[in-house]
Structure formats: C-alpha cells, structure tokens
Design a protein around this motif. Structure first.
Motif, PDB file in Angstrom:
ATOM      1  N   VAL A 104     -16.004  59.555 -42.012  1.00 32.61           N
ATOM      2  CA  VAL A 104     -15.878  58.174 -41.579  1.00 32.61           C
ATOM      3  C   VAL A 104     -16.341  58.073 -40.134  1.00 32.61           C
ATOM      4  O   VAL A 104     -16.027  58.925 -39.319  1.00 32.61           O
ATOM      5  N   PRO A 105     -17.102  57.048 -39.771  1.00 34.11           N
ATOM      6  CA  PRO A 105     -17.542  56.923 -38.388  1.00 34.11           C
ATOM      7  C   PRO A 105     -16.356  56.791 -37.439  1.00 34.11           C
ATOM      8  O   PRO A 105     -15.303  56.293 -37.811  1.00 34.11           O
ATOM      9  N   ALA A 106     -16.549  57.242 -36.185  1.00 35.08           N
ATOM     10  CA  ALA A 106     -15.469  57.247 -35.202  1.00 35.08           C
ATOM     11  C   ALA A 106     -14.902  55.850 -34.967  1.00 35.08           C
ATOM     12  O   ALA A 106     -13.741  55.710 -34.628  1.00 35.08           O
ATOM     13  N   ASP A 107     -15.710  54.796 -35.118  1.00 36.45           N
ATOM     14  CA  ASP A 107     -15.220  53.445 -34.869  1.00 36.45           C
ATOM     15  C   ASP A 107     -14.755  52.749 -36.137  1.00 36.45           C
ATOM     16  O   ASP A 107     -14.389  51.591 -36.104  1.00 36.45           O
ATOM     17  N   GLY A 108     -14.762  53.442 -37.260  1.00 29.98           N
ATOM     18  CA  GLY A 108     -14.322  52.862 -38.517  1.00 29.98           C
ATOM     19  C   GLY A 108     -12.879  53.227 -38.812  1.00 29.98           C
ATOM     20  O   GLY A 108     -12.179  53.778 -37.966  1.00 29.98           O
ATOM     21  N   PRO A 109     -12.405  52.913 -40.007  1.00 28.00           N
ATOM     22  CA  PRO A 109     -11.015  53.208 -40.346  1.00 28.00           C
ATOM     23  C   PRO A 109     -10.775  54.713 -40.452  1.00 28.00           C
ATOM     24  O   PRO A 109     -11.642  55.470 -40.865  1.00 28.00           O
ATOM     25  N   THR A 110      -9.584  55.125 -40.068  1.00 24.77           N
ATOM     26  CA  THR A 110      -9.128  56.501 -40.222  1.00 24.77           C
ATOM     27  C   THR A 110      -8.162  56.508 -41.388  1.00 24.77           C
ATOM     28  O   THR A 110      -7.339  55.602 -41.516  1.00 24.77           O
ATOM     29  N   VAL A 111      -8.241  57.523 -42.232  1.00 26.78           N
ATOM     30  CA  VAL A 111      -7.377  57.631 -43.401  1.00 26.78           C
ATOM     31  C   VAL A 111      -6.575  58.926 -43.295  1.00 26.78           C
ATOM     32  O   VAL A 111      -7.144  59.995 -43.081  1.00 26.78           O
ATOM     33  N   ILE A 112      -5.269  58.811 -43.437  1.00 21.18           N
ATOM     34  CA  ILE A 112      -4.389  59.982 -43.443  1.00 21.18           C
ATOM     35  C   ILE A 112      -3.706  60.042 -44.798  1.00 21.18           C
ATOM     36  O   ILE A 112      -3.107  59.066 -45.248  1.00 21.18           O
ATOM     37  N   THR A 113      -3.834  61.197 -45.451  1.00 22.27           N
ATOM     38  CA  THR A 113      -3.089  61.487 -46.675  1.00 22.27           C
ATOM     39  C   THR A 113      -2.279  62.750 -46.410  1.00 22.27           C
ATOM     40  O   THR A 113      -2.465  63.415 -45.391  1.00 22.27           O
ATOM     41  N   PHE A 114      -1.417  63.091 -47.311  1.00 28.69           N
ATOM     42  CA  PHE A 114      -0.492  64.190 -47.084  1.00 28.69           C
ATOM     43  C   PHE A 114      -0.657  65.303 -48.113  1.00 28.69           C
ATOM     44  O   PHE A 114       0.314  65.968 -48.480  1.00 28.69           O
ATOM     45  N   ASP A 115      -1.894  65.524 -48.569  1.00 27.36           N
ATOM     46  CA  ASP A 115      -2.164  66.499 -49.616  1.00 27.36           C
ATOM     47  C   ASP A 115      -1.704  67.909 -49.262  1.00 27.36           C
ATOM     48  O   ASP A 115      -1.243  68.648 -50.124  1.00 27.36           O
ATOM     49  N   ALA A 116      -1.848  68.328 -48.005  1.00 25.72           N
ATOM     50  CA  ALA A 116      -1.526  69.700 -47.607  1.00 25.72           C
ATOM     51  C   ALA A 116      -0.068  69.872 -47.174  1.00 25.72           C
ATOM     52  O   ALA A 116       0.367  70.986 -46.911  1.00 25.72           O
ATOM     53  N   ALA A 117       0.697  68.799 -47.102  1.00 26.53           N
ATOM     54  CA  ALA A 117       2.083  68.882 -46.643  1.00 26.53           C
ATOM     55  C   ALA A 117       2.969  69.545 -47.695  1.00 26.53           C
ATOM     56  O   ALA A 117       2.740  69.396 -48.894  1.00 26.53           O
ATOM     57  N   GLU A 118       3.980  70.240 -47.225  1.00 28.49           N
ATOM     58  CA  GLU A 118       4.931  70.897 -48.123  1.00 28.49           C
ATOM     59  C   GLU A 118       6.008  69.895 -48.549  1.00 28.49           C
ATOM     60  O   GLU A 118       6.680  69.296 -47.711  1.00 28.49           O
TER      61      GLU A 118
ATOM     62  N   TYR B  68       6.600  64.552 -38.172  1.00 29.44           N
ATOM     63  CA  TYR B  68       5.353  65.122 -38.689  1.00 29.44           C
ATOM     64  C   TYR B  68       4.218  64.435 -37.941  1.00 29.44           C
ATOM     65  O   TYR B  68       4.257  63.216 -37.732  1.00 29.44           O
ATOM     66  N   THR B  69       3.204  65.214 -37.525  1.00 25.65           N
ATOM     67  CA  THR B  69       2.071  64.646 -36.803  1.00 25.65           C
ATOM     68  C   THR B  69       0.770  65.071 -37.467  1.00 25.65           C
ATOM     69  O   THR B  69       0.605  66.224 -37.848  1.00 25.65           O
TER      70      THR B  69
ATOM     71  N   PHE C 161       8.422  65.151 -47.330  1.00 27.90           N
ATOM     72  CA  PHE C 161       7.399  64.780 -48.291  1.00 27.90           C
ATOM     73  C   PHE C 161       7.974  64.869 -49.686  1.00 27.90           C
ATOM     74  O   PHE C 161       8.765  65.756 -49.998  1.00 27.90           O
ATOM     75  N   PHE C 162       7.539  63.924 -50.508  1.00 26.27           N
ATOM     76  CA  PHE C 162       8.082  63.757 -51.852  1.00 26.27           C
ATOM     77  C   PHE C 162       6.901  63.671 -52.816  1.00 26.27           C
ATOM     78  O   PHE C 162       5.926  62.974 -52.531  1.00 26.27           O
ATOM     79  N   PRO C 163       6.963  64.387 -53.950  1.00 28.12           N
ATOM     80  CA  PRO C 163       5.834  64.317 -54.894  1.00 28.12           C
ATOM     81  C   PRO C 163       5.827  62.999 -55.668  1.00 28.12           C
ATOM     82  O   PRO C 163       6.875  62.469 -56.017  1.00 28.12           O
ATOM     83  N   HIS C 164       4.641  62.476 -55.879  1.00 22.94           N
ATOM     84  CA  HIS C 164       4.458  61.277 -56.700  1.00 22.94           C
ATOM     85  C   HIS C 164       4.323  61.782 -58.125  1.00 22.94           C
ATOM     86  O   HIS C 164       3.277  62.316 -58.499  1.00 22.94           O
ATOM     87  N   LEU C 165       5.379  61.655 -58.891  1.00 21.66           N
ATOM     88  CA  LEU C 165       5.422  62.231 -60.231  1.00 21.66           C
ATOM     89  C   LEU C 165       4.258  61.745 -61.093  1.00 21.66           C
ATOM     90  O   LEU C 165       3.848  60.594 -61.021  1.00 21.66           O
ATOM     91  N   LYS C 166       3.725  62.671 -61.864  1.00 23.82           N
ATOM     92  CA  LYS C 166       2.607  62.439 -62.787  1.00 23.82           C
ATOM     93  C   LYS C 166       1.283  62.229 -62.063  1.00 23.82           C
ATOM     94  O   LYS C 166       0.310  61.758 -62.649  1.00 23.82           O
ATOM     95  N   THR C 167       1.233  62.541 -60.761  1.00 21.63           N
ATOM     96  CA  THR C 167      -0.028  62.532 -60.004  1.00 21.63           C
ATOM     97  C   THR C 167       0.017  63.727 -59.048  1.00 21.63           C
ATOM     98  O   THR C 167       1.097  64.288 -58.803  1.00 21.63           O
ATOM     99  N   PRO C 168      -1.113  64.103 -58.455  1.00 18.08           N
ATOM    100  CA  PRO C 168      -1.103  65.219 -57.491  1.00 18.08           C
ATOM    101  C   PRO C 168      -0.726  64.785 -56.067  1.00 18.08           C
ATOM    102  O   PRO C 168      -0.656  65.619 -55.170  1.00 18.08           O
ATOM    103  N   ARG C 169      -0.468  63.508 -55.837  1.00 17.64           N
ATOM    104  CA  ARG C 169      -0.229  63.007 -54.485  1.00 17.64           C
ATOM    105  C   ARG C 169       1.184  63.314 -54.002  1.00 17.64           C
ATOM    106  O   ARG C 169       2.104  63.514 -54.787  1.00 17.64           O
ATOM    107  N   LYS C 170       1.331  63.295 -52.663  1.00 15.42           N
ATOM    108  CA  LYS C 170       2.631  63.421 -52.004  1.00 15.42           C
ATOM    109  C   LYS C 170       2.724  62.323 -50.963  1.00 15.42           C
ATOM    110  O   LYS C 170       1.706  61.860 -50.455  1.00 15.42           O
ATOM    111  N   GLY C 171       3.938  61.931 -50.617  1.00 16.16           N
ATOM    112  CA  GLY C 171       4.113  60.918 -49.592  1.00 16.16           C
ATOM    113  C   GLY C 171       5.283  61.243 -48.698  1.00 16.16           C
ATOM    114  O   GLY C 171       6.090  62.123 -49.001  1.00 16.16           O
ATOM    115  N   ILE C 172       5.368  60.536 -47.578  1.00 13.82           N
ATOM    116  CA  ILE C 172       6.420  60.762 -46.598  1.00 13.82           C
ATOM    117  C   ILE C 172       7.477  59.675 -46.717  1.00 13.82           C
ATOM    118  O   ILE C 172       7.160  58.520 -47.014  1.00 13.82           O
ATOM    119  N   LEU C 173       8.749  60.068 -46.507  1.00 11.76           N
ATOM    120  CA  LEU C 173       9.850  59.122 -46.594  1.00 11.76           C
ATOM    121  C   LEU C 173      10.983  59.554 -45.686  1.00 11.76           C
ATOM    122  O   LEU C 173      10.988  60.678 -45.170  1.00 11.76           O
TER     123      LEU C 173
END
Length: 191
Positions: free
Chosen positions: A17-31, A39-40, A63-75
């Motif tokens: 993504v270009p430096a002046d465009g949107p930044t996207v953060i996901t938590f795929d590597a989080a435990e 968390y930073t 981080f919590f797993p999103h059941l039935k998908t490979p995603r994780k999220g923070i809560l």
C-alpha cells in the motif's frame, strides 16, 4: 485510488500500500488466548481504555479466534467488566474502519477522539449481526469514524460475559492527499 487498484498494484510489483494510502492491520501472527497489558503493531497501540473498576486485577487485552475461519481478533480480556479497547495512533489519522464481530446480544460502538480527549465522531450498531446457522461463522461488519485529526478510537458494546472483537483496523493518515480523480470521467472543460 480504488481498493481493487491498490490490490492489483501490490500483486504486480510487490509494492504494498502506498505510504499516503490506508494502512491495514490484521492479527494473523498474534498468539490467541494469551492475555497481555497491551499490543503494538506498526506504532499503533491496543490496550484497555481504563483499569478495571470491579477488581484490582490489571486490565488486559487478548486475541480470540474467529470460529470457522482462520482469522483472529483483539478484545478486552476482562470478561466480567465491559472495558473499551483503545487503539492509539502514532500520528493523527483522518479515517478509521474497524472490522468487528461479537457475541449474540452485543452492541457495537466506535468512538473517535482528538488529542484533546473529546469525541470527534461516533459509529454504532444496536446489535451485532447473528449467524443464520450453527455451521456459519459469526458475521463480521465494519464501523467507520472520520475526523480531521483522530488521536485514538475506542470500541465497546459487549455486556459483561459477552465479547466484541476487532480483527482488522484500516486507517488513513490525516495528512494524506486527496484521492486522484477517476480517470474514467471526462476531463473538465477548458477555461
């Protein structure tokens, strides 16, 4: 620049993504399942908005797993108290979109704050979407807030014992230039 064009450029040139465009953060590597004080990622800090009021325990996120998908999220990891999760940006941002999902009966609120600590924008849902069957993943949804200079956002809305999870954060810097005009439109008439 359209989302499709950004993805196309990233696939072609590996430019991301270009430096002046949107930044996207996901938590795929989080435990998942490990409570922590904060968390930073890329200078963006995630932490409870305030200490617990019902106990002397330290506030935690996890981080919590999103059941039935490979995603994780923070809560918020303190299940018996509804503490918003605060997302602080290293530099002001103009737009923040959170992709969220939550427990049945939860609401969802995202509030944007300026450096002065005042609410600059708010987006909410009275209830999070629900699954149509037990084989389905919990549906995700987006909430977006916009303001000239957002210092941080907070998300909340789950009752004690429930949960509201963020699995993606998209933000645009406050000093990002305006999007270029759509090249499919006719140019303006000469003056």
């Amino acid at each position: 620049m359209t989302h499709a064009r950004v993805l196309f450029l990233a696939l072609l040139g590996g430019l991301g993504v270009p430096a002046d465009g949107p930044t996207v953060i996901t938590f795929d590597a989080a435990e998942a399942g490990k409570p922590m004080p904060s968390y930073t990622d890329r200078g963006v800090a995630f932490a409870p908005a305030h200490p617990p009021k019902k106990s002397r325990a330290a506030g935690r996120v996890m981080f919590f797993p999103h059941l039935k998908t490979p995603r994780k999220g923070i809560l918020n990891a303190i299940a018996n108290e509804s503490i918003p999760v605060e997302v602080r940006f290293p530099k002001p941002v103009a737009s923040v979109t959170l992709t969220l999902w939550g427990a049945i009966g939860s609401g969802a609120v995202v509030e944007a704050y300026g450096a002065d600590g005042k609410v600059a924008d708010r987006a909410s849902r009275e209830r999070v979407p629900e699954r149509t069957g037990p084989e389905q993943p919990i549906p995700s949804f987006d909430l977006t807030v916009k303001a000239p200079a957002i210092a941080y956002v907070r998300f909340s809305g789950a009752p004690p014992g429930g949960y509201l999870v963020c699995d993606e954060v998209r933000f645009t810097p406050a000093d990002a230039p305006a999007s270029p005009p759509d090249s499919t439109q006719a140019p303006p008439p000469p003056r």
